[in-house]
Design a protein around this motif. Structure first.
Motif, PDB file in Angstrom:
ATOM      1  N   MET A 193      14.653  -7.726  -9.102  1.00 23.23           N
ATOM      2  CA  MET A 193      13.679  -7.706  -8.379  1.00 23.23           C
ATOM      3  C   MET A 193      13.290  -6.177  -8.155  1.00 23.23           C
ATOM      4  O   MET A 193      12.119  -5.716  -8.251  1.00 23.23           O
ATOM      5  CB  MET A 193      13.725  -8.415  -7.115  1.00 23.23           C
ATOM      6  CG  MET A 193      13.354 -10.010  -7.173  1.00 23.23           C
ATOM      7  SD  MET A 193      13.295 -10.789  -5.654  1.00 23.23           S
ATOM      8  CE  MET A 193      14.916 -10.553  -5.113  1.00 23.23           C
ATOM      9  N   ALA A 194      14.306  -5.350  -7.538  1.00 21.96           N
ATOM     10  CA  ALA A 194      14.244  -3.890  -7.163  1.00 21.96           C
ATOM     11  C   ALA A 194      13.794  -3.343  -8.528  1.00 21.96           C
ATOM     12  O   ALA A 194      12.836  -2.487  -8.510  1.00 21.96           O
ATOM     13  CB  ALA A 194      15.538  -3.551  -6.712  1.00 21.96           C
ATOM     14  N   ALA A 195      13.984  -3.634  -9.843  1.00 25.28           N
ATOM     15  CA  ALA A 195      13.685  -2.863 -10.929  1.00 25.28           C
ATOM     16  C   ALA A 195      12.229  -3.047 -11.283  1.00 25.28           C
ATOM     17  O   ALA A 195      11.563  -2.311 -11.559  1.00 25.28           O
ATOM     18  CB  ALA A 195      14.617  -3.182 -12.136  1.00 25.28           C
ATOM     19  N   LEU A 196      11.915  -4.419 -10.890  1.00 21.81           N
ATOM     20  CA  LEU A 196      10.600  -4.884 -11.148  1.00 21.81           C
ATOM     21  C   LEU A 196       9.455  -4.023 -10.129  1.00 21.81           C
ATOM     22  O   LEU A 196       8.386  -3.719 -10.608  1.00 21.81           O
ATOM     23  CB  LEU A 196      10.255  -6.104 -10.906  1.00 21.81           C
ATOM     24  CG  LEU A 196      10.687  -7.201 -12.256  1.00 21.81           C
ATOM     25  CD1 LEU A 196      10.442  -8.602 -11.864  1.00 21.81           C
ATOM     26  CD2 LEU A 196       9.651  -6.813 -13.489  1.00 21.81           C
ATOM     27  N   MET A 197       9.812  -4.033  -8.798  1.00 23.45           N
ATOM     28  CA  MET A 197       9.058  -3.497  -7.720  1.00 23.45           C
ATOM     29  C   MET A 197       9.114  -2.060  -8.069  1.00 23.45           C
ATOM     30  O   MET A 197       7.967  -1.398  -7.612  1.00 23.45           O
ATOM     31  CB  MET A 197       9.901  -3.742  -6.421  1.00 23.45           C
ATOM     32  CG  MET A 197       9.786  -5.231  -5.817  1.00 23.45           C
ATOM     33  SD  MET A 197      10.753  -5.261  -4.419  1.00 23.45           S
ATOM     34  CE  MET A 197       9.623  -4.457  -3.170  1.00 23.45           C
ATOM     35  N   GLU A 198       9.888  -1.398  -8.737  1.00 23.54           N
ATOM     36  CA  GLU A 198       9.870   0.244  -8.968  1.00 23.54           C
ATOM     37  C   GLU A 198       8.735   0.506 -10.110  1.00 23.54           C
ATOM     38  O   GLU A 198       8.277   1.506 -10.125  1.00 23.54           O
ATOM     39  CB  GLU A 198      11.198   0.830  -9.576  1.00 23.54           C
ATOM     40  CG  GLU A 198      12.306   0.951  -8.425  1.00 23.54           C
ATOM     41  CD  GLU A 198      13.599   1.507  -9.146  1.00 23.54           C
ATOM     42  OE1 GLU A 198      13.320   1.807 -10.026  1.00 23.54           O
ATOM     43  OE2 GLU A 198      14.435   1.583  -8.303  1.00 23.54           O
ATOM     44  N   THR A 199       8.499  -0.710 -10.971  1.00 24.33           N
ATOM     45  CA  THR A 199       7.143  -0.536 -11.822  1.00 24.33           C
ATOM     46  C   THR A 199       5.984  -0.643 -11.528  1.00 24.33           C
ATOM     47  O   THR A 199       4.991  -0.255 -12.103  1.00 24.33           O
ATOM     48  CB  THR A 199       7.559  -1.484 -13.037  1.00 24.33           C
ATOM     49  OG1 THR A 199       7.489  -2.798 -12.594  1.00 24.33           O
ATOM     50  CG2 THR A 199       8.830  -1.201 -13.844  1.00 24.33           C
ATOM     51  N   VAL A 200       5.863  -1.061 -10.281  1.00 29.43           N
ATOM     52  CA  VAL A 200       4.479  -1.311  -9.817  1.00 29.43           C
ATOM     53  C   VAL A 200       3.881  -0.321  -9.016  1.00 29.43           C
ATOM     54  O   VAL A 200       4.627   0.332  -8.261  1.00 29.43           O
ATOM     55  CB  VAL A 200       4.655  -2.619  -8.352  1.00 29.43           C
ATOM     56  CG1 VAL A 200       3.217  -2.689  -7.713  1.00 29.43           C
ATOM     57  CG2 VAL A 200       5.176  -3.874  -9.249  1.00 29.43           C
TER      58      VAL A 200
END
Length: 200
Positions: A193-200
């Motif tokens: 989730m943290a990795a995905l949030m960094e891409t937003v």
């Protein structure tokens, strides 16, 4: 809005207590609540507000302080949901109680003029989401040595404690236990989730 058809003695009592506050303390207390309602803090720290009252020499008991906080929270939240102007807010408060001081109403008018739109915007977001916000996560590793069923369990576990700020402003705690493999999976999902949030 806490204003009623006929002012209640309870409301008049809260208004009396508000009007006893020095204008700067009333402004600071209201500001604390408005900052929360704008989503800038995770909750209302009533202990901090109580400490400020004590420092200012305001002789109100804990319950009276809590009533002021609840009244202001309800008033500002309701005004934000209804998207009313500062003039309308003051008018409704005057309808609810005749005990308001001019200084207190001026503080409310000024603060709502400055911050009412931001509170309204945050209220719309919260109405759409209606979910709590994680404020703190604590964990502890333990070892279950036995149970009712098994004498020699010797099984490690992880206890998680989540502090969650509810949409109402109250902070509640949720705890649960997981086996180590469950916790590792939980951790892996959080990293994803943290990795995905960094891409937003």
């Amino acid at each position: 809005m806490p204003a009623a058809e006929e002012p209640t003695s309870g409301m008049n009592s809260v208004v009396d207590n508000i009007c006893r506050l020095p204008p700067d303390l009333f402004t600071e207390t209201s500001q604390h609540i408005l900052v929360y309602l704008q989503g800038h803090t995770s909750g209302i720290d009533s202990a901090e507000i109580s400490h400020k009252f004590l420092q200012a020499g305001v002789g109100l008991n804990h319950e009276a302080q809590q009533e002021i906080i609840r009244f202001l929270l309800l008033t500002f939240r309701s005004a934000g949901q209804r998207n009313i102007s500062a003039d309308e807010l003051v008018s409704k408060l005057e309808e609810g109680s005749l005990k308001w001081s001019k200084a207190s109403l001026q503080v409310l008018h000024r603060l709502w003029s400055e911050q009412g739109a931001a509170v309204h915007a945050q209220q719309e977001v919260q109405a759409a989401l209606r979910i709590g916000q994680v404020v703190d996560v604590q964990w502890r590793l333990g070892m279950a040595v036995s149970s009712d069923i098994c004498r020699s369990l010797n099984s490690p576990y992880v206890t998680l404690l989540l502090k969650i700020a509810e949409p109402s402003g109250l902070i509640c705690q949720k705890s649960f236990e997981m086996s180590v493999p469950q916790f590792q999976n939980f951790h892996k999902q959080f990293k994803e989730m943290a990795a995905l949030m960094e891409t937003v």
